[in-house]
Write a protein that holds these residues in place. Structure first.
Motif, mmCIF file in Angstrom:
data_model
loop_
_atom_site.group_PDB
_atom_site.id
_atom_site.type_symbol
_atom_site.label_atom_id
_atom_site.label_comp_id
_atom_site.label_asym_id
_atom_site.label_seq_id
_atom_site.Cartn_x
_atom_site.Cartn_y
_atom_site.Cartn_z
ATOM 1 N N ILE A 1 0.848 -1.201 0.000
ATOM 2 C CA ILE A 1 0.000 0.000 0.000
ATOM 3 C C ILE A 1 0.882 1.251 0.000
ATOM 4 O O ILE A 1 0.639 2.194 -0.758
ATOM 5 C CB ILE A 1 -0.952 -0.007 1.211
ATOM 6 C CG1 ILE A 1 -2.043 -1.067 1.022
ATOM 7 C CG2 ILE A 1 -1.571 1.378 1.434
ATOM 8 C CD1 ILE A 1 -2.887 -1.329 2.257
ATOM 9 N N ASN A 2 1.917 1.253 0.827
ATOM 10 C CA ASN A 2 2.821 2.407 0.898
ATOM 11 C C ASN A 2 3.549 2.637 -0.423
ATOM 12 O O ASN A 2 3.708 3.782 -0.864
ATOM 13 C CB ASN A 2 3.832 2.227 2.029
ATOM 14 C CG ASN A 2 3.183 2.226 3.391
ATOM 15 O OD1 ASN A 2 2.041 2.637 3.570
ATOM 16 N ND2 ASN A 2 3.915 1.726 4.386
ATOM 17 N N ILE A 3 3.993 1.556 -1.049
ATOM 18 C CA ILE A 3 4.678 1.686 -2.348
ATOM 19 C C ILE A 3 3.708 2.232 -3.394
ATOM 20 O O ILE A 3 4.043 3.136 -4.166
ATOM 21 C CB ILE A 3 5.269 0.332 -2.797
ATOM 22 C CG1 ILE A 3 6.384 -0.111 -1.847
ATOM 23 C CG2 ILE A 3 5.792 0.425 -4.236
ATOM 24 C CD1 ILE A 3 6.835 -1.555 -2.051
ATOM 25 N N ALA A 4 2.497 1.681 -3.427
ATOM 26 C CA ALA A 4 1.486 2.157 -4.385
ATOM 27 C C ALA A 4 1.230 3.653 -4.189
ATOM 28 O O ALA A 4 1.147 4.412 -5.161
ATOM 29 C CB ALA A 4 0.203 1.348 -4.240
ATOM 30 N N ALA A 5 1.124 4.080 -2.945
ATOM 31 C CA ALA A 5 0.889 5.498 -2.653
ATOM 32 C C ALA A 5 2.053 6.354 -3.140
ATOM 33 O O ALA A 5 1.842 7.423 -3.719
ATOM 34 C CB ALA A 5 0.663 5.691 -1.156
ATOM 35 N N ARG A 6 3.266 5.876 -2.923
ATOM 36 C CA ARG A 6 4.446 6.641 -3.338
ATOM 37 C C ARG A 6 4.451 6.875 -4.852
ATOM 38 O O ARG A 6 4.847 7.929 -5.334
ATOM 39 C CB ARG A 6 5.720 5.932 -2.886
ATOM 40 C CG ARG A 6 6.973 6.753 -3.165
ATOM 41 C CD ARG A 6 8.232 6.221 -2.500
ATOM 42 N NE ARG A 6 8.584 4.887 -2.927
ATOM 43 C CZ ARG A 6 8.552 3.793 -2.150
ATOM 44 N NH1 ARG A 6 8.177 3.880 -0.894
ATOM 45 N NH2 ARG A 6 8.902 2.624 -2.620
ATOM 46 N N TYR A 7 4.001 5.886 -5.618
ATOM 47 C CA TYR A 7 3.976 6.016 -7.074
ATOM 48 C C TYR A 7 2.638 6.518 -7.606
ATOM 49 O O TYR A 7 2.459 6.619 -8.821
ATOM 50 C CB TYR A 7 4.317 4.675 -7.735
ATOM 51 C CG TYR A 7 5.765 4.289 -7.566
ATOM 52 C CD1 TYR A 7 6.786 5.046 -8.150
ATOM 53 C CD2 TYR A 7 6.123 3.174 -6.822
ATOM 54 C CE1 TYR A 7 8.119 4.696 -7.987
ATOM 55 C CE2 TYR A 7 7.451 2.809 -6.658
ATOM 56 C CZ TYR A 7 8.443 3.570 -7.246
ATOM 57 O OH TYR A 7 9.757 3.223 -7.094
ATOM 58 N N GLY A 8 1.698 6.790 -6.727
ATOM 59 C CA GLY A 8 0.388 7.270 -7.165
ATOM 60 C C GLY A 8 -0.423 6.211 -7.887
ATOM 61 O O GLY A 8 -1.241 6.537 -8.756
ATOM 62 N N LYS A 9 -0.215 4.946 -7.548
ATOM 63 C CA LYS A 9 -0.947 3.849 -8.187
ATOM 64 C C LYS A 9 -2.282 3.642 -7.486
ATOM 65 O O LYS A 9 -2.341 3.538 -6.257
ATOM 66 C CB LYS A 9 -0.145 2.533 -8.131
ATOM 67 C CG LYS A 9 1.246 2.627 -8.733
ATOM 68 C CD LYS A 9 1.196 2.950 -10.213
ATOM 69 C CE LYS A 9 2.613 3.062 -10.774
ATOM 70 N NZ LYS A 9 2.627 3.264 -12.206
ATOM 71 N N PRO A 10 -3.369 3.585 -8.246
ATOM 72 C CA PRO A 10 -4.662 3.341 -7.617
ATOM 73 C C PRO A 10 -4.744 1.908 -7.104
ATOM 74 O O PRO A 10 -4.091 1.004 -7.629
ATOM 75 C CB PRO A 10 -5.663 3.583 -8.745
ATOM 76 C CG PRO A 10 -4.882 3.360 -10.000
ATOM 77 C CD PRO A 10 -3.456 3.750 -9.687
ATOM 78 N N ILE A 11 -5.556 1.732 -6.067
ATOM 79 C CA ILE A 11 -5.750 0.418 -5.460
ATOM 80 C C ILE A 11 -7.219 0.029 -5.583
ATOM 81 O O ILE A 11 -8.109 0.833 -5.286
ATOM 82 C CB ILE A 11 -5.328 0.435 -3.976
ATOM 83 C CG1 ILE A 11 -3.822 0.684 -3.868
ATOM 84 C CG2 ILE A 11 -5.723 -0.866 -3.269
ATOM 85 C CD1 ILE A 11 -3.326 0.897 -2.447
#
Length: 137
Positions: free
Chosen positions: A88-98
Motif C-alpha cells: 500500500i505504501n509503495i502504491a501510494a508513493r507512485y500514485g498507483k490506484p488500489i
C-alpha cells in the motif's frame, strides 16, 4: 475489433492463500473485452528464498512501479500482513490506484485497504474489471 488497452496489474496476495490469487487471475484472464498483463509474483514463481527483506522490498517496489493498478485481495487475513501495508505504501508513493476485492462471501475489509483503496468491489468479474477501468482512466 477495436483496440483494447492492456492494463498492467499487480495483485497483492498472501502466498498461503494462493487459491484466491489463482481464482482472481482466472477471472481476469476470462473477462470479456479485457486485456491485462500480470506483474505479480505467484507462489509458483516465487522470489529466490535467499533474498533479504531489503531485496524483496526492492523487487516489490519495481513490480508496483511498472503497474497501472494494484488489486488487493482484501480478506481479513490481510489485516495481519506487514507486506500488504508495505505494498500500500509503495502504491501510494507512485500514485498507483488500489482496487480492493472482497473474497467470496466476505463483508469485512481491513482498515488499511478501506483507507487506501480507490474502489472496493465484491468477487465478481465485471465489478473487478469495471473498477480497474475506472481507476486507470
Amino acid at each position: 475489433m477495436p483496440y483494447l488497452k492492456t492494463y498492467v496489474v499487480f495483485i497483492s496476495h498472501a502466498w498461503r492463500y494462493h487459491d484466491d490469487y489463482e481464482r482472481l487471475e482466472n477471472l481476469l484472464n476470462n473477462a470479456n473485452l479485457f486485456s491485462w498483463r500480470n506483474c505479480s509474483v505467484p507462489r509458483t514463481d516465487a522470489f529466490d528464498k535467499g533474498l533479504t527483506n531489503q531485496q524483496l522490498l526492492r523487487a516489490l517496489d519495481e513490480q508496483i512501479r511498472i503497474s497501472n493498478v494494484v488489486v488487493m485481495l482484501s480478506g481479513m487475513y490481510a489485516a495481519h500482513s506487514d507486506w500488504m501495508q508495505t505494498e500500500i505504501n509503495i502504491a501510494a508513493r507512485y500514485g498507483k490506484p488500489i482496487v480492493g476485492v472482497l473474497p467470496w462471501g466476505s463483508d469485512r475489509v481491513p482498515i488499511a485497504v478501506q483507507q487506501s483503496a480507490s474502489e472496493i468491489v465484491k468477487w465478481n468479474t465485471q465489478s473487478i474489471v469495471d473498477a480497474i477501468r475506472k481507476v486507470v482512466a
